[in-house]
Motif scaffolding. Structure first.
Motif, PDB file in Angstrom:
ATOM      1  N   ALA A 352      13.064  30.068  -1.816  1.00 33.46           N
ATOM      2  CA  ALA A 352      13.995  30.436  -2.711  1.00 33.46           C
ATOM      3  C   ALA A 352      14.551  31.502  -2.483  1.00 33.46           C
ATOM      4  O   ALA A 352      15.969  31.712  -2.852  1.00 33.46           O
ATOM      5  N   LYS A 356      18.770  31.725  -2.348  1.00 34.28           N
ATOM      6  CA  LYS A 356      19.471  32.849  -3.350  1.00 34.28           C
ATOM      7  C   LYS A 356      20.086  33.822  -2.790  1.00 34.28           C
ATOM      8  O   LYS A 356      21.152  34.273  -3.296  1.00 34.28           O
ATOM      9  N   PHE A 448       8.282  28.483  -5.786  1.00 37.69           N
ATOM     10  CA  PHE A 448       9.762  28.449  -5.692  1.00 37.69           C
ATOM     11  C   PHE A 448      10.488  29.008  -6.858  1.00 37.69           C
ATOM     12  O   PHE A 448      11.254  29.816  -6.972  1.00 37.69           O
ATOM     13  N   ALA A 449       9.909  28.360  -8.025  1.00 38.56           N
ATOM     14  CA  ALA A 449      10.710  28.426  -9.518  1.00 38.56           C
ATOM     15  C   ALA A 449      10.607  29.866  -9.864  1.00 38.56           C
ATOM     16  O   ALA A 449      11.308  30.644 -10.395  1.00 38.56           O
ATOM     17  N   THR A 451       9.743  32.697  -8.088  1.00 39.42           N
ATOM     18  CA  THR A 451      10.417  33.430  -7.232  1.00 39.42           C
ATOM     19  C   THR A 451      11.916  33.333  -7.624  1.00 39.42           C
ATOM     20  O   THR A 451      12.689  34.536  -7.463  1.00 39.42           O
ATOM     21  N   TRP A 452      12.525  32.332  -7.850  1.00 41.04           N
ATOM     22  CA  TRP A 452      13.793  32.297  -8.196  1.00 41.04           C
ATOM     23  C   TRP A 452      14.381  32.824  -9.463  1.00 41.04           C
ATOM     24  O   TRP A 452      15.252  33.351  -9.578  1.00 41.04           O
TER      25      TRP A 452
END
Length: 462
Positions: A352, A356, A448-449, A451-452
């Motif tokens: 992530a 990003k 992932f989600a 952290t994003w």
């Protein structure tokens, strides 16, 4: 930069050969004990091409190089500091350094480093045997389990059972090697503890066998598939051997030292040390299994969340003992499926960040670290990215906990140890494989989600 140049650069930035007490390596890290930490240029070392990060732990400066590469750099490094390739922890034990808990755990881990590859191979053998003897797999070829030749089953049993049957011999050999004893004496002492004359301790505990009775009241059993009894017996026996080496005249050393070492070691192992530490081993194992089998997936949630902290604290090697004991006792490893979620969650968090971030340098560090974590090697991700940034590490802990929760709910069990993430699929080559993949995807996606959305801003840098 070739491996020899990398070794030379590392030596230069750790303060030169005169600043190095000793060096060794584990699966991924070159581990150096320095005389003066102030002489180490950490930033310069971490800027080297092949170095993925570094950190201090339990008095060691650990440089993350990765599997395979660390062996090659180590081979180039050792001649530069003028030490033999067999430099071991016993050199540092000879010095008056305080034996702290963390240092004791580090030494305990060093004992298991040489053994783990054998147990990894054994786990793969178990997984492949499970795959090849599955009714569904055999059905593809028009066969049933009854069609598998007995000789083939026996052959696979040799592959899967040998390492665990003689595990105390491996442990005692490695312990003697680490603590400065004569390794072959350690091997023989370990074999004595599993001699076929001795009834299996677990069989005695389950009522399937009776213990041997000495002197009318001392119950004696063998320690097949046990770890702590062999380890502690070997530690004490190396001390005895060293004392004998100093005491016995040179002319009698060849005769008396091996004789008295093995005699005293076996007596202590069977009558005193073995019984005490086998009981401790049983209770520790029971406590861990109790945690992992808590209802509603709570055990997996707890361990999946906080298990990653063990690596940071440098005490993760203790898990090898627990995993080995589980496999030796029941043939299953309950820690692996939960622990792998933490590794995969690290991969999710770092990926992530890699996607990003607007920093090219961050991308160069994060992408390979994410791949490494997905393959089960998390040091580059943890020490190189998430722990430095802070929040992403917390998100990976949450992701690991979510994955561990589902691992417990699905009752996943590995057939071996040492492999996690993508390579870990080889330990689930049976009906569990789809659930293993699903669990890892959940852990990865959660980290992932999180952290994003909450753990990283695109302009943050290391």
């Amino acid at each position: 930069m070739d491996n020899k140049t990398t070794a030379k650069e590392i030596l230069k930035y750790v303060g030169g050969a005169e600043n190095v007490k000793s060096a060794q390596h584990c699966a991924t890290r070159l581990r150096i004990i320095t005389k003066n930490q102030d002489l180490v240029d950490v930033k310069a070392i971490e800027n080297l091409d092949k170095v993925k990060g570094s950190f201090y732990n339990s008095g060691q400066y650990q440089i993350i190089l990765g599997t395979g590469l660390v062996d090659k750099v180590y081979e180039e490094f050792m001649p530069l500091i003028g030490q033999a390739m067999t430099a071991k922890v016993d050199d540092e034990l000879a010095e008056p350094e305080k034996l702290t808990f963390r240092r004791a755990i580090r030494i305990f881990g060093d004992v298991f480093v040489p053994i783990i590859p054998v147990l990894v191979a054994t786990g793969l053998f178990m997984g492949l045997r499970g795959l090849l003897t599955q009714e569904a797999v055999l059905g593809v070829f028009g066969l049933t389990p009854a069609d598998v030749p007995v000789q083939l089953i026996q052959f696979t049993q040799i592959l899967t059972d040998t390492a665990f049957a003689f595990l105390p011999a491996l442990v005692a050999w490695s312990t003697f090697n680490i603590f400065g004893g004569t390794p072959i004496l350690g091997m023989v002492l370990g074999l004595m503890l599993v001699n076929s004359i001795l009834p299996n301790a677990y069989a005695v505990g389950s009522g399937e066998a009776e213990p041997m009775i000495f002197f009318g009241f001392i119950k004696v059993v063998g320690y097949q598939a046990s770890v702590l009894p062999a380890f502690m017996t070997a530690v004490v026996t190396t001390k005895i051997e060293k004392w004998l080496k100093k005491t016995i005249p040179d002319s009698l050393d060849l005769i008396l030292r091996p004789f008295l070492t093995l005699l005293s070691g076996l007596a202590l192992g069977l009558f005193i040390i073995g019984p005490v530490f086998h009981e401790i081993e049983v209770y520790v194992l029971a406590a861990v299994e109790f945690l992992l089998t808590l209802p509603f997936g709570l055990g997996g949630l707890i361990y999946g969340s906080f298990g990653q902290l063990l690596g940071i604290l440098g005490i993760h090697h203790i898990l090898s003992l627990l995993e080995i004991n589980m496999l030796a006792k029941d043939g299953w490893n309950l820690l692996n499926p939960v622990g792998t979620c933490g590794n995969v969650a690290q991969a999710g968090a770092v990926l992530a960040i890699a996607i990003k971030t607007v920093s090219n340098k961050m991308k160069q560090v994060a992408y390979p670290s994410a791949l490494s974590a997905a393959l089960g090697i998390t040091e580059p991700a943890v020490f190189g990215v998430t722990l430095r940034l802070g929040k992403p590490f917390i998100m990976s802990m949450i992701g690991g906990g979510i994955g561990g929760f589902f691992a417990s709910i699905f009752q996943l069990k590995a057939t071996g140890l040492g492999l996690t993430g993508i390579p870990g699929t080889l330990l689930y080559l049976n009906e569990q494989l789809p659930l293993y993949i699903l669990t890892n995807l959940i852990a990865f996606a959660s980290a992932f989600a999180l952290t994003w959305m909450f753990g990283y801003k695109k302009d943050e840098v290391l």
